[in-house]
Scaffold this motif. Structure first.
Motif: not given
Length: 128
Positions: A98-114
């Protein structure tokens, strides 16, 4: 209740009250918020940009506006609850997953929103 637990509860309650005072008293009176250092340095949105405004909107029970400011928190909060439960029950593989999923989602979200095609993920214009 043991003294250590009581002390933790007092500290937690104190931090909660301080946070509420900052959000509901200091910000509306002064309009002096804490700027995002990442945004100030790069001009890009970090995964947390808009989170303060989202929390303010949630305190006002405006879920729609909170989602517009930062939709990631609506995904991470239930995942964090799942992580916390798995961690407390010592389900190490599940909590790490679950921690790995949260990290991946956070990184992907940070990239995509730009990326212009995903501009809808950027925080909406707000009051602070």
């Amino acid at each position: 209740m043991n003294p250590k637990r009581r002390s933790s509860l007092i500290w937690g309650a104190s931090l909660g009250v301080a946070g509420l005072l900052y959000l509901k008293v200091w910000l509306p009176l002064t309009h002096i918020g804490i700027p995002c250092p990442f945004r100030e340095l790069t001009g890009l949105y970090c995964p947390g940009c808009g989170a303060t405004r989202a929390i303010l909107s949630l305190l006002d029970l405006d879920v729609h506006q909170a989602y517009r400011y930062n939709p990631l928190i609506f995904i991470l909060l239930p995942l964090f609850a799942l992580y916390f439960i798995a961690h407390k029950k010592r389900l190490r593989i599940m909590s790490n997953g679950v921690m790995a999923v949260m990290l991946i989602l956070t990184l992907a979200f940070g990239l995509l929103r730009n990326i212009p095609a995903y501009a809808w993920l950027a925080p909406a214009a707000g009051q602070f």
